[in-house]
Design a protein around this motif. Structure first.
Motif, short mmCIF file in Angstrom:
data_model
loop_
_atom_site.label_atom_id
_atom_site.label_comp_id
_atom_site.label_asym_id
_atom_site.label_seq_id
_atom_site.Cartn_x
_atom_site.Cartn_y
_atom_site.Cartn_z
N LEU A 1 14.53 7.81 -5.46
CA LEU A 1 13.66 8.12 -4.88
C LEU A 1 12.10 7.81 -5.64
CD1 LEU A 1 14.98 10.95 -2.02
CD2 LEU A 1 15.04 8.48 -2.28
N TYR A 2 12.39 8.88 -6.76
CA TYR A 2 11.41 9.22 -7.36
C TYR A 2 10.90 7.32 -8.16
CZ TYR A 2 12.35 13.30 -7.87
OH TYR A 2 12.99 15.32 -7.85
N ASN A 3 11.53 6.21 -7.70
CA ASN A 3 11.02 4.65 -8.07
C ASN A 3 9.71 4.48 -7.47
OD1 ASN A 3 12.40 4.67 -10.73
ND2 ASN A 3 14.30 3.84 -9.95
N GLY A 4 9.80 5.14 -6.32
CA GLY A 4 8.95 5.01 -4.93
C GLY A 4 7.31 5.56 -5.85
N LEU A 5 7.52 6.13 -7.25
CA LEU A 5 5.84 7.37 -6.85
C LEU A 5 5.30 5.56 -7.33
CD1 LEU A 5 7.20 10.49 -8.92
CD2 LEU A 5 5.76 9.81 -6.75
N PHE A 6 5.34 4.67 -8.40
CA PHE A 6 5.36 3.32 -8.55
C PHE A 6 4.61 4.57 -10.30
CE2 PHE A 6 6.14 2.44 -4.47
CZ PHE A 6 6.83 1.59 -4.63
N GLU A 7 3.59 3.51 -10.96
CA GLU A 7 2.71 4.27 -11.91
C GLU A 7 1.14 5.19 -11.59
OE1 GLU A 7 3.77 0.76 -11.91
OE2 GLU A 7 4.82 0.34 -13.21
N GLY A 8 1.44 4.67 -10.30
CA GLY A 8 0.40 6.05 -10.23
C GLY A 8 -0.88 5.57 -10.33
N MET A 9 -1.79 6.38 -10.63
CA MET A 9 -3.09 6.39 -10.98
C MET A 9 -3.36 5.39 -12.75
SD MET A 9 -2.48 9.40 -11.27
CE MET A 9 -2.91 9.70 -9.96
N LEU A 10 -1.46 5.51 -13.83
CA LEU A 10 -1.96 4.90 -14.83
C LEU A 10 -1.71 3.44 -14.65
CD1 LEU A 10 -1.02 6.78 -17.78
CD2 LEU A 10 -2.93 6.93 -16.33
N ASN A 11 -2.73 2.24 -13.64
CA ASN A 11 -2.38 1.31 -13.81
C ASN A 11 -2.97 0.47 -14.05
OD1 ASN A 11 -1.42 -1.35 -11.87
ND2 ASN A 11 -0.24 0.33 -10.72
N GLN A 12 -3.51 -1.37 -14.32
CA GLN A 12 -4.46 -1.75 -14.36
C GLN A 12 -5.98 -1.61 -12.96
OE1 GLN A 12 -3.51 -5.45 -14.84
NE2 GLN A 12 -5.08 -6.49 -14.62
N GLU A 13 -5.33 -1.35 -11.59
CA GLU A 13 -6.02 -1.44 -10.63
C GLU A 13 -6.46 -0.23 -10.19
OE1 GLU A 13 -5.00 -5.64 -9.10
OE2 GLU A 13 -3.90 -4.17 -8.45
N MET B 1 10.56 14.22 -1.94
CA MET B 1 9.85 13.42 -1.47
C MET B 1 10.33 12.59 -0.25
SD MET B 1 9.61 12.37 -5.32
CE MET B 1 9.29 10.73 -4.60
N ARG B 2 10.86 12.92 0.56
CA ARG B 2 10.30 12.53 2.36
C ARG B 2 8.85 12.84 2.72
NH1 ARG B 2 14.23 13.68 7.17
NH2 ARG B 2 13.60 15.85 7.56
N ALA B 3 8.56 13.87 2.10
CA ALA B 3 7.14 14.52 2.80
C ALA B 3 6.01 13.88 2.36
CB ALA B 3 7.60 16.11 2.34
N TYR B 4 6.96 13.20 0.83
CA TYR B 4 5.34 12.92 -0.67
C TYR B 4 5.20 11.67 0.03
CZ TYR B 4 3.37 11.30 -4.45
OH TYR B 4 2.13 10.55 -5.13
N PHE B 5 6.23 10.69 0.85
CA PHE B 5 5.81 9.08 1.34
C PHE B 5 5.25 9.76 2.58
CE2 PHE B 5 10.54 8.42 -1.25
CZ PHE B 5 9.61 8.04 -1.96
N TYR B 6 6.17 10.08 3.45
CA TYR B 6 5.56 9.98 4.89
C TYR B 6 3.36 10.81 4.44
CZ TYR B 6 9.09 10.39 8.38
OH TYR B 6 9.74 9.10 8.83
N ASN B 7 3.27 11.62 3.55
CA ASN B 7 2.55 11.70 3.55
C ASN B 7 1.10 10.35 2.59
OD1 ASN B 7 -0.44 13.87 3.37
ND2 ASN B 7 0.27 13.24 0.73
N GLN B 8 2.10 9.84 1.67
CA GLN B 8 1.12 9.26 1.51
C GLN B 8 0.71 7.85 2.02
OE1 GLN B 8 0.11 9.65 -2.04
NE2 GLN B 8 0.21 7.47 -1.29
N MET B 9 1.77 7.80 4.17
CA MET B 9 1.17 7.39 4.66
C MET B 9 -0.18 7.39 5.79
SD MET B 9 4.91 5.71 5.99
CE MET B 9 4.67 4.13 6.93
N VAL B 10 0.32 8.85 5.84
CA VAL B 10 -0.42 9.76 6.87
C VAL B 10 -1.82 10.38 6.11
CG1 VAL B 10 -1.08 12.00 7.38
CG2 VAL B 10 0.83 11.40 8.33
#
Length: 627
Positions: A53-65, A141-150
């Motif tokens: 599930l944690y792979n759903g975090l991706f790189e976050g702000m440490l990204n090229q964009e 993690m479920r709460a984290y993903f839902y919050n991203q969508m909301v």
């Protein structure tokens, strides 16, 4: 003993596979994955499934964009994005969804729902409370993903259990914003109860992470964007028309998808304040926030660097982080190469703007002002210590150059300008190594006159072009929780409490106390939050929920042009930043609209649901402005 948490996919686990049945050579098991029926009967496999599930975090702000490129903080170097010019639509949902796209989030939510169903009746022994821990992490993690969508869409369909093969109807309507907030908070409360204390493994969810995310969710819920009377009133002022007859707003049930049509807003602010205070009262977190006076500028700069590198005590600010390890070739670990100056063979992808640089205060706490002759002559002198820790500007000291550039710049200084070298009587024009006319690389130089320093390890032994770094990506920090507490306190009229905590953060960075009140204090708070949490994916959401986005996301990008002319009688064979040798001119201008021409449209307060999702699910209601 702590160890760095490594993200491991359940699909690459080996050493736990069954042998083929000798009686029937067709009765075999795959050699590259664990059969589904075995996953939830083995503690190690179950933990790996939750780890996935944690792979759903991706790189976050440490990204090229970096998402700050959608705001006044930064510009993306490699082409304008549709969202920045208000061109997104249901068929073109924009760059912001590359990371937390609707379908990807629901795939992660489905995995979490499966885990919670299986963990409700575990088939393995509950050694050392592993069942409770895995359930707590999954709720988080479920709460984290839902919050991203909301945060993007407003209310979304709440799916609490996995669809089965026997399911016949996969359509589902969006829940109200309030229902989504309540559901997310409930998951986080469950996670906090199950995750008692701090994890011994970096990168995994903890009780503190659950409570901290709860403070974010409730702060957003109390904000202007989700208080429907304020939201609608602002829209009507912006468009100078009554929107009540619009297709979306004519239905009260639609309005409830975006926020609270009514109710006790003071109670919502109090809930947000209490949630932030609960994290503070844990006593686990905090870095140099017990100060009664500002530290020195050098100490302030070092404190800030320690915070974003999560080192030398700064790790005490980290509540939930996305970890990177050198051995694993992840995009976020290449952050210095992706965002460092081109004179160091970096790509200068996400570039700070002059808009941002102007927001850094002077060392005495006053505003920077281009109409002040002293400020204009030396715009990089005597600024907030966090400026020097965050931004690479013309003349900034930095790492030693690589071998191919060391002879041109033996002084290790950022070169963002156009200079004269040779003899003042017959000078030669020289373009800095970190410009778009660089002799090192000229395809990737800064367009704004600045580059990112924040999150880049300053260790000179790390050659950013070829070396990955292990600086973690901060998903949730204690500093954010403190800001959440300050904002809620301001909304509740508790200015003394808000000022006390705001000044603690300023003292840590070496800045003097502030003593404004009312709206002036709110504006100082907004600026402080942005400067402190720069490039941490806060600005995009903050300016929308404050409803200041027309200015902060629609403002034209301003850039810096630096020129240096040799003083009479001076001879300089190799360029070096020197006020003794040069006269410097600093010119601010808007970026060429062919590069980017920012616009704001009020529809951008909420993102469009992709047309494919609408076509698949006819119960979904599209957000306003995209019908």
């Amino acid at each position: 003993m702590k160890r760095t948490f490594k993200y491991i996919s359940i699909f690459v686990i080996s050493g736990i596979l069954l042998s083929a049945c000798k009686e029937d050579f067709l009765d075999t098991q795959p050699l590259d994955k664990a059969p589904g029926e075995l996953v939830w009967s083995d503690a190690a496999l179950a933990e790996s499934a939750v780890t996935e599930l944690y792979n759903g975090l991706f790189e976050g702000m440490l990204n090229q964009e970096n998402m700050d490129c959608i705001t006044d903080n930064a510009l993306y170097n490699f082409g304008k994005q549709d969202i920045m010019e208000a061109n997104i639509s249901p068929s073109n949902t924009g760059w912001v969804h590359h990371t937390y796209e609707w379908g990807e989030m629901y795939r992660r939510i489905r995995a979490a729902n499966i885990a919670l169903k299986k963990l409700a009746a575990p088939e393995f022994e509950n050694t050392n409370g592993i069942v409770e821990r895995l359930k707590g992490e999954t709720y988080f993690m479920r709460a984290y993903f839902y919050n991203q969508m909301v945060r993007y869409y407003g209310g979304v369909p709440i799916i609490k259990s996995p669809y089965e093969l026997t399911s016949t109807d996969f359509t589902i309507a969006r829940n109200t914003y309030e229902e989504c907030v309540n559901f997310i908070v409930s998951d986080l409360d469950s996670a906090a109860l199950l995750l008692n204390g701090k994890s011994l493994t970096l990168g995994r969810a903890t009780q503190g992470a659950a409570l901290a995310l709860k403070s974010r969710v409730l702060l957003y819920a109390a904000s202007d964007l989700h208080h429907m009377p304020t939201y609608i009133n602002n829209l009507q002022k912006s468009t100078n028309r009554n929107i009540a007859g619009d297709l979306f707003f004519s239905k009260p049930e639609n309005v409830a998808l975006l926020g609270y049509p009514a109710g006790d807003r003071t109670a919502r602010w109090k809930a947000a304040q209490d949630a932030a205070r609960a994290v503070i009262d844990l006593g686990f977190y905090g870095y140099n926030l017990d100060l009664s006076a500002p530290v020195t500028p050098e100490e302030g700069k070092n404190n800030y660097v320690n915070l974003y590198l999560s080192r030398n005590g700064g790790e005490k600010d980290a509540i939930f982080m996305r970890q990177f390890i050198n051995a694993k070739d992840e995009w976020g670990a290449w952050y210095p190469r992706n965002n460092g100056p081109n004179g160091y063979h970096g790509w200068t992808s996400s570039e700070p703007t002059q808009n941002l640089v102007d927001d850094y205060e002077m060392m005495d706490g006053t505003k920077f002002d281009w109409n002040n002759a002293e400020h204009k002559a030396a715009p990089y002198d005597n600024r907030d210590p966090r400026f020097y820790a965050s931004i690479l500007y013309d003349g900034a000291p930095w790492k030693p150059r690589t071998a191919d550039a060391a002879g041109t710049d033996p002084f290790s200084q950022i070169q963002m300008g156009q200079y004269q070298i040779g003899n003042a009587s017959s000078p030669t024009t020289y373009f800095g190594l970190d410009t778009r006319n660089s002799s090192i690389e000229n395809w990737n130089g800064t367009r704004t006159g600045y580059a990112i320093r924040k999150f880049i390890d300053p260790n000179p032994a790390i050659e950013d072009q070829v070396t990955r770094q292990e600086v973690p990506s901060p998903q949730i920090k204690f500093t954010e929780v403190v800001f959440n507490y300050i904002e809620a306190s301001l909304a509740l009229g508790q200015e003394a409490e808000a000022l006390a905590w705001l000044n603690k953060i300023r003292f840590r960075s070496g800045m003097p106390a502030i003593n404004e009140s009312n709206q002036a204090l709110v504006e100082r708070y907004h600026n402080e939050r942005n400067i402190e949490m720069l490039f941490e994916e806060q600005r995009f959401y903050d300016t929308r929920r404050w409803m200041t986005a027309p200015q902060n996301q629609g403002e034209k990008v301003r850039i810096m042009k630096v020129t240096a002319t040799l003083k009479p009688g001076k001879t300089v064979p190799v360029y070096r930043y020197s006020k003794d040798d040069y006269n410097y001119t600093y010119t601010v201008q808007e970026i060429d609209p062919g590069v980017e021409n920012r616009k704001w449209d009020d529809k951008l307060y909420f993102m469009p649901i992709h047309r494919d999702e609408i076509n698949r699910n006819n119960k979904l209601v599209q957000n306003p402005g995209y019908q």
